[in-house]
Design a protein around this motif. Structure first.
Motif, PDB file in Angstrom:
ATOM      1  N   ILE A  43     107.905  43.966 107.186  1.00  0.00           N
ATOM      2  CA  ILE A  43     108.846  43.030 107.826  1.00  0.00           C
ATOM      3  C   ILE A  43     108.229  42.419 109.082  1.00  0.00           C
ATOM      4  O   ILE A  43     108.374  41.210 109.333  1.00  0.00           O
ATOM      5  N   ARG A  44     107.515  43.253 109.856  1.00  0.00           N
ATOM      6  CA  ARG A  44     106.877  42.734 111.080  1.00  0.00           C
ATOM      7  C   ARG A  44     105.811  41.694 110.741  1.00  0.00           C
ATOM      8  O   ARG A  44     105.593  40.739 111.485  1.00  0.00           O
ATOM      9  N   PHE A  45     105.152  41.874 109.611  1.00  0.00           N
ATOM     10  CA  PHE A  45     104.190  40.868 109.156  1.00  0.00           C
ATOM     11  C   PHE A  45     104.903  39.540 108.901  1.00  0.00           C
ATOM     12  O   PHE A  45     104.404  38.475 109.274  1.00  0.00           O
ATOM     13  N   CYS A  46     106.077  39.622 108.275  1.00  0.00           N
ATOM     14  CA  CYS A  46     106.852  38.400 108.012  1.00  0.00           C
ATOM     15  C   CYS A  46     107.195  37.694 109.322  1.00  0.00           C
ATOM     16  O   CYS A  46     107.057  36.469 109.441  1.00  0.00           O
ATOM     17  N   TYR A  47     107.632  38.479 110.332  1.00  0.00           N
ATOM     18  CA  TYR A  47     107.966  37.894 111.622  1.00  0.00           C
ATOM     19  C   TYR A  47     106.730  37.281 112.286  1.00  0.00           C
ATOM     20  O   TYR A  47     106.818  36.217 112.911  1.00  0.00           O
ATOM     21  N   ALA A  48     105.579  37.966 112.139  1.00  0.00           N
ATOM     22  CA  ALA A  48     104.342  37.449 112.729  1.00  0.00           C
ATOM     23  C   ALA A  48     103.940  36.122 112.105  1.00  0.00           C
ATOM     24  O   ALA A  48     103.264  35.297 112.741  1.00  0.00           O
ATOM     25  N   MET A  49     104.357  35.912 110.844  1.00  0.00           N
ATOM     26  CA  MET A  49     104.087  34.654 110.158  1.00  0.00           C
ATOM     27  C   MET A  49     105.210  33.641 110.379  1.00  0.00           C
ATOM     28  O   MET A  49     105.288  32.626 109.692  1.00  0.00           O
ATOM     29  N   GLU A  50     106.106  33.968 111.342  1.00  0.00           N
ATOM     30  CA  GLU A  50     107.218  33.086 111.716  1.00  0.00           C
ATOM     31  C   GLU A  50     108.183  32.846 110.557  1.00  0.00           C
ATOM     32  O   GLU A  50     108.696  31.738 110.355  1.00  0.00           O
ATOM     33  N   LEU A  51     108.420  33.902 109.803  1.00  0.00           N
ATOM     34  CA  LEU A  51     109.391  33.856 108.720  1.00  0.00           C
ATOM     35  C   LEU A  51     110.636  34.636 109.129  1.00  0.00           C
ATOM     36  O   LEU A  51     110.574  35.518 109.990  1.00  0.00           O
ATOM     37  N   SER A  52     111.733  34.357 108.484  1.00  0.00           N
ATOM     38  CA  SER A  52     112.987  35.046 108.823  1.00  0.00           C
ATOM     39  C   SER A  52     113.036  36.461 108.270  1.00  0.00           C
ATOM     40  O   SER A  52     113.795  37.300 108.740  1.00  0.00           O
ATOM     41  N   GLY A  53     112.215  36.737 107.261  1.00  0.00           N
ATOM     42  CA  GLY A  53     112.191  38.062 106.653  1.00  0.00           C
ATOM     43  C   GLY A  53     111.422  38.056 105.344  1.00  0.00           C
ATOM     44  O   GLY A  53     110.748  37.078 105.002  1.00  0.00           O
TER      45      GLY A  53
END
Length: 284
Positions: free
Chosen positions: A52-62
């Motif tokens: 999930i943190r990877f998703c946030y690092a890629m500026e995604l909502s989840g």
């Protein structure tokens, strides 16, 4: 720009755990598109929160948005009519650089997805096991030979399982609890390898498996499973990464008791020299 290319551009800014997720996403988009975040984390060897943190690092909502991005990439790939063969270099490209850079990329990908705790566990099992059996069928047989020869330079009781039914059954029956089976399965046909692995597990033998796929059927039957190469790598590139990991595992085993293994090498070398001298003497 595809989302996987966006991941590559941000790769250096990610944490170590996030890099594992990033590399897995690039190499296994179909898995990302069809599995939930917790399952993906288990396949990679990281927590769901790291995914999930990877998703946030890629500026995604989840994770759901990550799946949408990856599915869009996959649909774009389906629209491509022509794909060049990975082993055929483009015009004006240096063949030597092209091939060796692909080998390097395969090794680097393997480094990024190896779990260090699993690596430490594997070398400990290799060191503590009294007898090491090595299994590799078909295209994996040369790698099994390489591992067997390398291990034999450092220790006794290293046995390559010969690829015929009679020898396989006989050697499996001889295995004891303090034995270990190292399985190399780099091709897609793993049914027979899986059957042999299950037989060894029934003997309570420790199993280390080295495969080309993180979703290999061997996963549930191995104490430690390593994935080498990348999803789209040619077999030759996967084998190169496999041999590099094998080298690291053997070095790690030796580091558990360097004096013990060095002494074996010396005694073994002396025995070989004496045998060679005896052969020359008898031939005179």
């Amino acid at each position: 720009m595809s989302f996987c290319n966006q991941i590559k551009k941000r790769f250096i800014r990610l944490s170590r755990g996030q890099r594992k997720v990033a590399q897995f996403t690039i190499d296994n988009p179909n898995v990302i598109a069809t599995h939930i975040a917790s399952d993906v984390g288990k396949l990679i060897g990281v927590s769901e929160s790291t995914v999930i943190r990877f998703c946030y690092a890629m500026e995604l909502s989840g994770f759901s948005e990550l799946q949408e991005k990856i599915k869009a990439d996959l649909m774009g790939q389906d629209d491509k009519i022509e794909q060049s063969h990975p082993l055929l270099p483009k015009k004006n490209v240096n063949l030597l650089n092209e091939v060796m850079n692909r080998d390097v990329a395969s090794i680097l990908n393997t480094i990024n997805i190896i779990n260090e705790e699993q690596f430490e566990r594997a070398i400990k099992v290799m060191h503590e096991s009294e007898c090491l059996y090595v299994l590799g069928l078909r295209q994996s047989l040369p790698s099994a030979n390489f591992l067997t020869c390398t291990l034999s330079n450092y220790r006794r009781e290293v046995k390559l399982i010969q690829p015929n039914a009679e020898n396989i059954v006989q050697q499996i029956s001889n295995m004891e609890e303090n034995s270990m089976l190292f399985v190399i399965a780099l091709d897609d046909n793993a049914e027979d390898v899986l059957t042999i692995t299950k037989m060894a597990k029934n003997k309570k033998v420790k199993v280390i498996a080295l495969t080309h796929s993180c979703i290999s059927s061997l996963r549930g039957n191995a104490d430690v499973l390593f994935t080498v190469g990348a999803q789209k790598s040619a077999l030759a590139e996967t084998i190169t990464a496999a041999h590099s990991l094998i080298h690291a595992l053997v070095e790690g085993m030796v580091a558990q008791n360097k004096k013990q293994y060095t002494n074996f090498q010396k005694v073994n070398a002396q025995f070989d020299n004496n045998s060679l001298y005896l052969e020359k003497t008898l031939s005179i």
